[in-house]
Design an enzyme around this catalytic site. Sequence first.
Site, PDB file in Angstrom:
ATOM      1  N   GLY A  18       0.840  -1.191   0.000  1.00 10.11           N
ATOM      2  CA  GLY A  18       0.000   0.000   0.000  1.00 10.11           C
ATOM      3  C   GLY A  18       0.869   1.231   0.000  1.00 10.11           C
ATOM      4  N   ARG A  19       0.269   2.357  -0.415  1.00 13.37           N
ATOM      5  CA  ARG A  19       1.005   3.604  -0.400  1.00 13.37           C
ATOM      6  C   ARG A  19       0.044   4.758  -0.148  1.00 13.37           C
ATOM      7  NH1 ARG A  19      -0.077   1.154  -4.528  1.00 13.37           N
ATOM      8  NH2 ARG A  19       1.728  -0.185  -4.389  1.00 13.37           N
ATOM      9  N   HIS A 241     -12.364   0.863  -6.840  1.00  9.87           N
ATOM     10  CA  HIS A 241     -11.604  -0.235  -7.442  1.00  9.87           C
ATOM     11  C   HIS A 241     -10.359   0.346  -8.092  1.00  9.87           C
ATOM     12  CE1 HIS A 241     -11.176  -3.726 -10.478  1.00  9.87           C
ATOM     13  NE2 HIS A 241     -10.576  -4.017  -9.344  1.00  9.87           N
ATOM     14  N   ASP A 242      -9.198  -0.194  -7.741  1.00  2.00           N
ATOM     15  CA  ASP A 242      -7.941   0.399  -8.202  1.00  2.00           C
ATOM     16  C   ASP A 242      -7.859   0.489  -9.723  1.00  2.00           C
ATOM     17  OD1 ASP A 242      -7.597  -2.361  -8.530  1.00  2.00           O
ATOM     18  OD2 ASP A 242      -5.932  -2.513  -7.115  1.00  2.00           O
ATOM     19  N   THR A 264       0.360  -6.686 -10.141  1.00  2.00           N
ATOM     20  CA  THR A 264       0.251  -8.099  -9.769  1.00  2.00           C
ATOM     21  C   THR A 264      -0.674  -8.809 -10.749  1.00  2.00           C
ATOM     22  OG1 THR A 264       0.635  -7.583  -7.441  1.00  2.00           O
ATOM     23  CG2 THR A 264      -0.402  -9.693  -7.924  1.00  2.00           C
ATOM     24  N   GLY A 410       2.392  -0.037 -12.139  1.00  2.00           N
ATOM     25  CA  GLY A 410       3.781  -0.357 -11.829  1.00  2.00           C
ATOM     26  C   GLY A 410       4.502  -1.093 -12.944  1.00  2.00           C
TER      27      GLY A 410
END
Length: 493
Positions: A18-19, A241-242, A264, A410
């Site tokens: 997390g960030r 939702h990311d 991921t 990422g």
Amino acid sequence: MGNKSVSFLAIDLGASSGRAMLGIVESGTLELHEINRFKNPIIDIHGRLYWDLFHLYSQILKSLKIAKNEGIEPASIGIDTWGVDFVSFGKDGEPLKMPYSYRDTHTFGAPEKFFEKISRREVYRKTGIQIMNFNTLFQLDTQLREQNPIYPSIDKILFMPDALSYLLTGKMVTEYTIASTSQLIDPYTRKFDADLLSAIKLNENHFAPIVFAGTTIGALSKSVQNQTGCGAIPVVAVAGHDTASAVLATPAANKHFAYLSSGTWSLMGIESEQPVINDTTFALNFTNEGGADGSVRLLKNICGMWLIEQCKKEWDNNDEISYQDIVDAAKQAQPFRCFIYPDAPIFASPNSMIDAIRQFCTETGQYIPQTMGEIARCIYESLAFRYKQVLNDLQKLASFPIDVLHIIGGGSQNDMLNTYTANAIGKKVIAGPSEATAIGNILVQAQTAGLVNNKQEMRNMVAQSFDLKTFLPEDIQNWESHYAEYLQATHNF
């Protein structure tokens, strides 16, 4: 847009870390600063896999304290997380137990058991959501079948970002984009489907009212204010939702694009004005999830960096290595020696990812990779070909030509995989921003504050504010010839 500088705090929780990101909006540009990064470990207790809700909550409080100590009081806070997982609360408003992780093996085979009540085709017709064993519907049905003792005591079910917002504010909501991942929502009415809920002995009263991205949930509770020294900062329901947040931050110039949210998980899709639910999407197992602006994200979940992440854990046992070490080793390995199907069940949660890859290659009669470089090369090339496969399917479903693939998240920082992907798909790839999820989270808060008006303004801001990399396809014929070998090696899946 005004010229005043305004700060927003994005809590962006992924399935491994997390960030807390501070976003500063000024003069039509956005600056991003990381103020806290922390692990989000899956906890194994007696063979069941859980998330540590209170660890995440404490890290959010820590992030608020850090901001306060730096003299920053954000205009608002927003939380996004991965999809499908949830927390069950009792009538006293307290969690009944820690939330299960979608990686928990108890849902393996769960869809087939549920389809004895309502058929696979009907579940898909009702929701337009890709059938995956860990979808919320199947997690809840598994708890019902196993006579989980908390089940009769459930008063409210909150998805992960909504549960954390509740811990901060004391206010319960169900944000639409996160709820849309559950396989419980009708994408046309944007409400819970009564038949599906009835099949798991629940009703819509077991959920908080549905709200849409940009809704203010409430302010930090007195308890949180006392613990952090912050004032009554508003908590905004962003695109919870990311992936919905990340897609919002795609720096696209027009609608002729596909996106690949790379982390991921890899999620590849297009934006659609309406749900696309038909025999083709059913056969291809495509999903229709809610977009931050009310659009539909027609997409496919693809196993992504999970493959590399799990291999890295094993390689780290010998001597800790970096992701760049893995890429460098892959570059040295011979190309196109063997392929895997990234979404094969064997890779979902193996004891050893390296052994699973070798087993797949053995069973499909291919070269068995030995070194770190060979295994990594196999993963990267296979992912690029899987992306090509899914993009081809998306083009058949899209009402427009797909001219460019935007890779965000990422994974967009992996130049080698971006190069492979451009070569495999034969189209331009634009990579970045890597923190697209946090950016999308902040942009919804900025819109709520009146600093940005619509989705295209947001995307223009992203394009002006962050460095992007363009990859043009090369060696297309060579990649095309080896794509046939990939299809041959994976044709049983």
